[in-house]
Design a protein around this motif. Structure first.
Motif, PDB file in Angstrom:
ATOM      1  N   ILE A   1       3.739  -6.014  -5.165  1.00 31.77           N
ATOM      2  CA  ILE A   1       4.455  -7.278  -4.994  1.00 31.77           C
ATOM      3  C   ILE A   1       3.715  -8.041  -3.899  1.00 31.77           C
ATOM      4  CG2 ILE A   1       6.599  -8.418  -4.327  1.00 31.77           C
ATOM      5  CD1 ILE A   1       8.096  -5.934  -5.267  1.00 31.77           C
ATOM      6  N   HIS A   2       3.220  -9.213  -4.236  1.00 33.21           N
ATOM      7  CA  HIS A   2       2.552 -10.082  -3.273  1.00 33.21           C
ATOM      8  C   HIS A   2       3.501 -11.194  -2.853  1.00 33.21           C
ATOM      9  CE1 HIS A   2      -1.633  -8.564  -3.970  1.00 33.21           C
ATOM     10  NE2 HIS A   2      -1.050  -8.135  -5.072  1.00 33.21           N
ATOM     11  N   GLY A   3       3.193 -11.821  -1.741  1.00 36.07           N
ATOM     12  CA  GLY A   3       4.058 -12.915  -1.297  1.00 36.07           C
ATOM     13  C   GLY A   3       3.458 -13.677  -0.139  1.00 36.07           C
ATOM     14  N   GLY A   4       4.222 -14.678   0.315  1.00 30.66           N
ATOM     15  CA  GLY A   4       3.811 -15.470   1.454  1.00 30.66           C
ATOM     16  C   GLY A   4       2.887 -16.616   1.118  1.00 30.66           C
ATOM     17  N   ALA A   5       2.671 -16.892  -0.165  1.00 27.86           N
ATOM     18  CA  ALA A   5       1.774 -17.979  -0.553  1.00 27.86           C
ATOM     19  C   ALA A   5       2.495 -18.927  -1.510  1.00 27.86           C
ATOM     20  CB  ALA A   5       0.492 -17.423  -1.157  1.00 27.86           C
ATOM     21  N   LYS A   6       1.823 -19.345  -2.573  1.00 32.51           N
ATOM     22  CA  LYS A   6       2.394 -20.329  -3.501  1.00 32.51           C
ATOM     23  C   LYS A   6       3.417 -19.725  -4.458  1.00 32.51           C
ATOM     24  CE  LYS A   6      -1.870 -23.077  -3.583  1.00 32.51           C
ATOM     25  NZ  LYS A   6      -2.980 -23.561  -4.463  1.00 32.51           N
ATOM     26  N   GLY A   7       3.377 -18.413  -4.629  1.00 28.36           N
ATOM     27  CA  GLY A   7       4.291 -17.785  -5.579  1.00 28.36           C
ATOM     28  C   GLY A   7       3.897 -18.037  -7.015  1.00 28.36           C
TER      29      GLY A   7
ATOM     30  N   GLY B   1      -0.699 -12.095   0.067  1.00 29.81           N
ATOM     31  CA  GLY B   1      -1.057 -10.728   0.428  1.00 29.81           C
ATOM     32  C   GLY B   1      -0.095  -9.696  -0.132  1.00 29.81           C
ATOM     33  N   ILE B   2      -0.533  -8.453  -0.104  1.00 27.79           N
ATOM     34  CA  ILE B   2       0.320  -7.350  -0.559  1.00 27.79           C
ATOM     35  C   ILE B   2       1.472  -7.170   0.426  1.00 27.79           C
ATOM     36  CG2 ILE B   2       0.454  -4.866  -0.989  1.00 27.79           C
ATOM     37  CD1 ILE B   2      -2.483  -4.940  -1.759  1.00 27.79           C
ATOM     38  N   GLN B   3       2.688  -7.117  -0.103  1.00 29.36           N
ATOM     39  CA  GLN B   3       3.867  -6.865   0.724  1.00 29.36           C
ATOM     40  C   GLN B   3       4.505  -5.518   0.390  1.00 29.36           C
ATOM     41  OE1 GLN B   3       6.124 -10.534   0.072  1.00 29.36           O
ATOM     42  NE2 GLN B   3       5.302 -11.359   1.980  1.00 29.36           N
ATOM     43  N   THR B   4       4.534  -5.173  -0.893  1.00 36.42           N
ATOM     44  CA  THR B   4       5.061  -3.874  -1.324  1.00 36.42           C
ATOM     45  C   THR B   4       4.153  -3.302  -2.395  1.00 36.42           C
ATOM     46  OG1 THR B   4       7.374  -4.415  -0.853  1.00 36.42           O
ATOM     47  CG2 THR B   4       6.980  -2.684  -2.467  1.00 36.42           C
ATOM     48  N   THR B   5       3.785  -2.038  -2.246  1.00 35.72           N
ATOM     49  CA  THR B   5       3.018  -1.345  -3.278  1.00 35.72           C
ATOM     50  C   THR B   5       3.989  -0.701  -4.263  1.00 35.72           C
ATOM     51  OG1 THR B   5       1.184  -0.877  -1.785  1.00 35.72           O
ATOM     52  CG2 THR B   5       1.382   0.512  -3.737  1.00 35.72           C
ATOM     53  N   LEU B   6       3.834  -1.006  -5.528  1.00 36.71           N
ATOM     54  CA  LEU B   6       4.677  -0.404  -6.560  1.00 36.71           C
ATOM     55  C   LEU B   6       4.027   0.917  -6.968  1.00 36.71           C
ATOM     56  CD1 LEU B   6       5.549  -3.613  -8.586  1.00 36.71           C
ATOM     57  CD2 LEU B   6       7.003  -2.369  -6.972  1.00 36.71           C
ATOM     58  N   SER B   7       4.154   1.878  -6.086  1.00 42.81           N
ATOM     59  CA  SER B   7       3.552   3.189  -6.288  1.00 42.81           C
ATOM     60  C   SER B   7       4.429   4.038  -7.202  1.00 42.81           C
ATOM     61  CB  SER B   7       3.359   3.893  -4.945  1.00 42.81           C
ATOM     62  OG  SER B   7       4.588   3.982  -4.253  1.00 42.81           O
ATOM     63  N   THR B   8       3.817   5.043  -7.807  1.00 46.64           N
ATOM     64  CA  THR B   8       4.563   5.931  -8.686  1.00 46.64           C
ATOM     65  C   THR B   8       5.414   6.924  -7.907  1.00 46.64           C
ATOM     66  OG1 THR B   8       2.637   7.380  -8.791  1.00 46.64           O
ATOM     67  CG2 THR B   8       2.872   5.740 -10.541  1.00 46.64           C
ATOM     68  N   SER B   9       5.054   7.173  -6.658  1.00 42.99           N
ATOM     69  CA  SER B   9       5.813   8.058  -5.787  1.00 42.99           C
ATOM     70  C   SER B   9       5.370   7.810  -4.358  1.00 42.99           C
ATOM     71  CB  SER B   9       5.585   9.529  -6.155  1.00 42.99           C
ATOM     72  OG  SER B   9       4.224   9.880  -5.967  1.00 42.99           O
ATOM     73  N   GLY B  10       6.113   8.360  -3.407  1.00 40.87           N
ATOM     74  CA  GLY B  10       5.700   8.251  -2.016  1.00 40.87           C
ATOM     75  C   GLY B  10       5.893   6.864  -1.431  1.00 40.87           C
ATOM     76  N   ALA B  11       5.074   6.548  -0.431  1.00 40.41           N
ATOM     77  CA  ALA B  11       5.212   5.311   0.327  1.00 40.41           C
ATOM     78  C   ALA B  11       4.925   4.076  -0.530  1.00 40.41           C
ATOM     79  CB  ALA B  11       4.290   5.334   1.533  1.00 40.41           C
TER      80      ALA B  11
END
Length: 256
Positions: free
Chosen positions: A81-87, A113-123
């Motif tokens: 999930i990216h953010g902080g720009a034009k959307g 920029g990257i705000q949240t990594t949509l990871s399969t597990s973990g952080a």
């Protein structure tokens, strides 16, 4: 050479979210969703829904039809999930060098920029943004898990500027030439540009439960993939990074 893929989890460099001025807004409890649009010749598809309650979000990401294998192992796809720009998602007009591939850097002004990594597990922090071990594997996969949203991501959701980007192009369908695909990546020169460039993109929009608004690039909805530089490190005998004269082989999914 061992054809099994081995990965080194390397912290991304400068991939933190764009700083938000003032106190970040809290994302209202709602369902945020998007149908992901295709970039640079991608034939894959994707949908995502985030059911947000407080700082918790139940993620349901469904992806299919992307490049499936590399050297007889699943092709790794990272998503954020990216953010902080034009959307918004980038368009062909953002292809600054006209090579037919929208690189991560070229798309950054749109989705941020990257705000949240949509990871399969973990952080799920930005630091895990380029950790291939936590990415989606193969041409079709699902990520279903509850994650904790940080203040920056919640603020982007509230502002309508949160964008989901899935990386990893298919050399068999990419709009650029083979030379463009295998050119040094803008994130890590030892890797091919196509392997780190955005494939799917869509803006997260608040909706009623069960509704799935369109958020693809061809509808003008987009987001920023992070103008930052990062490192995708692939270890062992992996030769996905063909820019220095190596070879790579990616097979498309036979039936998306």
């Amino acid at each position: 050479m061992n054809k099994k893929m081995r990965f080194l989890a390397v912290p991304a460099l400068a991939i933190s979210a764009v700083a938000m001025a003032g106190s970040p807004a809290m994302a209202a409890d709602a369902t945020y969703s998007s149908t992901l649009g295709q970039l640079s010749g991608t034939t894959g598809t994707g949908t995502i829904t985030l059911d947000v309650t407080g700082d918790k979000a139940m993620v349901n990401l469904q992806v299919s039809g992307l490049a499936q294998t590399f050297m007889d192992a699943p092709y790794p796809h990272v998503q954020h999930i990216h953010g902080g720009a034009k959307g918004t998602c980038p368009t062909t007009a953002d292809d600054a060098n006209a090579d037919g591939i929208l690189s991560t850097t070229e798309g950054a002004a749109s989705y941020g920029g990257i705000q949240t990594t949509l990871s399969t597990s973990g952080a799920t922090t930005p630091a895990e943004g380029l950790n291939l071990q936590l990415g989606g594997q193969g041409g079709s996969y699902t990520i279903q898990r509850e994650i904790t949203l940080d203040a920056a991501t919640k603020a982007s959701l509230e502002a309508g500027t949160a964008v989901v980007v899935v990386h990893g192009l298919d050399p068999a369908t990419v709009t650029g030439t083979a030379e463009a695909f295998s050119a040094p990546s803008d994130l890590e020169p030892s890797l091919p540009l196509g392997a780190t460039s955005p494939a799917l993109c869509g803006t997260l929009v608040a909706s009623q439960m069960g509704s799935m608004p369109s958020g693809g690039a061809d509808t003008g909805v987009a987001q920023d993939t992070g103008s930052n530089t990062g490192v995708l490190a692939l270890g062992g005998g992996l030769v996905l990074a063909a820019a220095a004269g190596g070879t790579y082989a990616v097979r498309r999914r036979a039936n998306a």
